[in-house]
Design a protein around this motif. Structure first.
Motif, PDB file in Angstrom:
ATOM      1  N   LYS A  45       2.771  -2.810 -14.756  1.00 29.26           N
ATOM      2  CA  LYS A  45       2.299  -1.898 -13.723  1.00 29.26           C
ATOM      3  C   LYS A  45       2.469  -2.534 -12.356  1.00 29.26           C
ATOM      4  O   LYS A  45       2.174  -3.719 -12.171  1.00 29.26           O
ATOM      5  N   LEU A 101       2.453  -1.468  -7.872  1.00 34.31           N
ATOM      6  CA  LEU A 101       2.311  -0.511  -6.777  1.00 34.31           C
ATOM      7  C   LEU A 101       3.643  -0.425  -6.043  1.00 34.31           C
ATOM      8  O   LEU A 101       4.243  -1.451  -5.710  1.00 34.31           O
ATOM      9  N   THR A 134       2.082   4.206  -4.793  1.00 30.65           N
ATOM     10  CA  THR A 134       1.898   4.832  -6.102  1.00 30.65           C
ATOM     11  C   THR A 134       1.883   3.764  -7.175  1.00 30.65           C
ATOM     12  O   THR A 134       2.659   2.796  -7.119  1.00 30.65           O
ATOM     13  N   LEU A 135       0.995   3.920  -8.151  1.00 26.41           N
ATOM     14  CA  LEU A 135       0.910   2.984  -9.269  1.00 26.41           C
ATOM     15  C   LEU A 135       1.864   3.456 -10.355  1.00 26.41           C
ATOM     16  O   LEU A 135       1.717   4.560 -10.885  1.00 26.41           O
ATOM     17  N   GLU A 136       2.841   2.638 -10.685  1.00 26.89           N
ATOM     18  CA  GLU A 136       3.894   3.044 -11.613  1.00 26.89           C
ATOM     19  C   GLU A 136       4.098   2.002 -12.711  1.00 26.89           C
ATOM     20  O   GLU A 136       3.777   0.819 -12.536  1.00 26.89           O
ATOM     21  N   THR A 137       4.625   2.456 -13.827  1.00 23.26           N
ATOM     22  CA  THR A 137       5.081   1.555 -14.882  1.00 23.26           C
ATOM     23  C   THR A 137       6.573   1.336 -14.667  1.00 23.26           C
ATOM     24  O   THR A 137       7.364   2.284 -14.700  1.00 23.26           O
ATOM     25  N   TYR A 192       1.740  -7.144  -5.458  1.00 24.16           N
ATOM     26  CA  TYR A 192       0.813  -6.060  -5.802  1.00 24.16           C
ATOM     27  C   TYR A 192       1.265  -5.456  -7.126  1.00 24.16           C
ATOM     28  O   TYR A 192       1.622  -4.282  -7.238  1.00 24.16           O
ATOM     29  N   GLU A 209       1.427  -6.570 -11.766  1.00 21.63           N
ATOM     30  CA  GLU A 209       0.956  -7.467 -12.827  1.00 21.63           C
ATOM     31  C   GLU A 209       1.797  -8.735 -12.904  1.00 21.63           C
ATOM     32  O   GLU A 209       1.282  -9.816 -13.213  1.00 21.63           O
ATOM     33  N   LEU A 227      -5.429  -2.542  -9.266  1.00 25.14           N
ATOM     34  CA  LEU A 227      -4.283  -1.855  -8.680  1.00 25.14           C
ATOM     35  C   LEU A 227      -4.583  -0.392  -8.388  1.00 25.14           C
ATOM     36  O   LEU A 227      -4.125   0.164  -7.387  1.00 25.14           O
ATOM     37  N   GLU A 228      -5.385   0.223  -9.270  1.00 25.58           N
ATOM     38  CA  GLU A 228      -5.688   1.637  -9.078  1.00 25.58           C
ATOM     39  C   GLU A 228      -6.583   1.879  -7.872  1.00 25.58           C
ATOM     40  O   GLU A 228      -6.687   3.004  -7.372  1.00 25.58           O
ATOM     41  N   GLY A 229      -7.222   0.844  -7.355  1.00 21.97           N
ATOM     42  CA  GLY A 229      -8.110   0.979  -6.200  1.00 21.97           C
ATOM     43  C   GLY A 229      -7.498   0.503  -4.907  1.00 21.97           C
ATOM     44  O   GLY A 229      -8.217   0.139  -3.965  1.00 21.97           O
ATOM     45  N   GLU A 240      -6.071   1.909  -2.293  1.00 20.72           N
ATOM     46  CA  GLU A 240      -6.414   2.551  -1.022  1.00 20.72           C
ATOM     47  C   GLU A 240      -7.778   2.083  -0.534  1.00 20.72           C
ATOM     48  O   GLU A 240      -7.971   1.823   0.664  1.00 20.72           O
TER      49      GLU A 240
END
Length: 370
Positions: free
Chosen positions: A5, A7, A17-20, A127, A129, A346-348, A350
């Motif tokens: 994962k 950003l 955007t959080l992407e794989t 930013y 893993e 990562l999801e936080g 913003e």
């Protein structure tokens, strides 16, 4: 797993955007690092939104200096091993011309040779893993000492790059034990770190700023007679005189470190600091001032003052700072006055960027923990 994962920034007017995405693969001359925590600088959101128009190659994964563990090393690695705790330095230099550099994940240099570094393999930073780093940008950390005997956390270790920036400047002008160093402003993020670093280098420090309570806090944190404070005013001559009195030397201070922020316009602080220096004194300019600066021309000439700009730091400075921290000479975390740390996944991102932007002084810290 062949993915991870991360950003991703696709446009300066769009959110991360959080992407794989495919996980970076190792090659000769580099290593793959599992990111444990990345520092978030207060102005990062301004970079991403182009308010600070730092050159970036899009799409890309941004980032700041990080602490991680070696996941995999290239075939030419002779020292780094998987599982090792490392400091990940984002100052990436061209191997065939070290004067060409970028800040991995935040600044592409702005000229063709430097931009080529970010356009290629050094596009996606911390930013995420996992991140790829040049072998020479990874510095082993003594985990038993730092996390064990000294009791630091990974978050604490993310404070090292804050101190590294002023350490690069203070080292550039060869600050020696016993010298008197003026730091102004000293109550911001890098100013507060500069105070701790200069004290650890053996200097007597004059910390200057407008916020009296913040100066009192610095005095309380360090609790040493080698730290003196000066509350700045709008009177340039009075500021110079206050510096000279605090220096305690008839001919003035040895070094002035200027950390004027971008918001400063038309300040007389730099001239006041220079006038407080002794003959053959040194002035190091490391702030974010965006305009032109004025110097007291005759005084610089007659007193043979050296004025030196400095961007970031060199490899030797990273090694020296790690030694200072591991020896206990340079404190981190609460021991240095950083009493408030916020961490985000990562999801936080913003919320993390917003929290970092609110950091206006020494004492707070925000980290991203993938």
């Amino acid at each position: 797993m062949s993915t991870h994962k991360a950003l991703v920034l696709h446009a300066r007017d769009a959110p991360l955007t959080l992407e794989t995405v495919p996980r970076p693969t190792v090659s000769t001359g580099d290593a793959i690092v599992r990111i444990l925590a990345a520092d978030i600088v207060p102005y990062m959101n301004e970079v991403l939104t182009n308010k600070l128009p730092y050159p970036l190659s899009l799409p890309m994964t941004p980032g700041n200096t990080a602490i991680g563990r070696i996941h995999e090393v290239g075939p030419d690695s002779v020292s780094l091993t998987p599982g090792q705790l490392v400091f990940c330095d984002i100052t990436i230099r061209a191997r065939d011309n070290p004067s060409v550099s970028i800040l991995y994940g935040i600044h592409g240099g702005g000229y063709p040779a430097a931009q080529k570094l970010m356009d290629g393999v050094w596009r996606n930073a911390t930013y995420a893993e996992y991140a790829r780093f040049p072998l020479e940008n990874l510095y082993p950390l003594d985990e038993d000492v730092l996390l064990g005997r000294l009791g630091y956390t990974i978050n604490n270790l993310c404070l090292m790059p804050v101190g590294l920036v002023p350490f690069g400047g203070l080292s550039e002008v060869d600050v020696k034990p016993g010298e008197v160093v003026i730091i102004a402003p000293a109550t911001g993020r890098y100013g507060g770190a500069a105070v701790a670093v200069a004290l650890a280098m053996g200097a007597t420090v004059i910390a200057a700023g407008r916020n009296g309570s913040a100066l009192e806090t610095l005095q309380r944190i360090h609790g040493t007679a080698r730290l003196r404070t000066v509350q700045l005013t709008d009177d340039a001559a009075a500021n110079t005189e206050a510096f000279r009195v605090a220096a305690g030397k008839a001919d003035g201070a040895d070094v002035y470190l200027d950390l004027s922020p971008p918001a400063v316009q038309g300040s007389s602080l730099l001239a006041s600091g220079i006038r407080a220096l002794r003959p053959f004194g040194r002035c190091i300019v490391m702030g974010g001032h965006l305009g032109n600066i004025e110097f007291p021309y005759l005084e610089i000439m007659l007193k043979s003052i050296r004025i030196q700009g400095r961007f970031m730091y060199d490899r030797k400075h990273v090694l020296q700072m790690i030694q200072m921290v591991e020896s206990g000479l340079l404190p981190l975390g609460e021991k240095s006055g950083v009493t408030h740390t916020e961490e985000f996944g990562l999801e936080g991102i913003e919320d993390a960027l917003e929290a970092a932007a609110k950091l206006s002084g020494w004492g707070g810290h925000v980290v991203l923990k993938p």
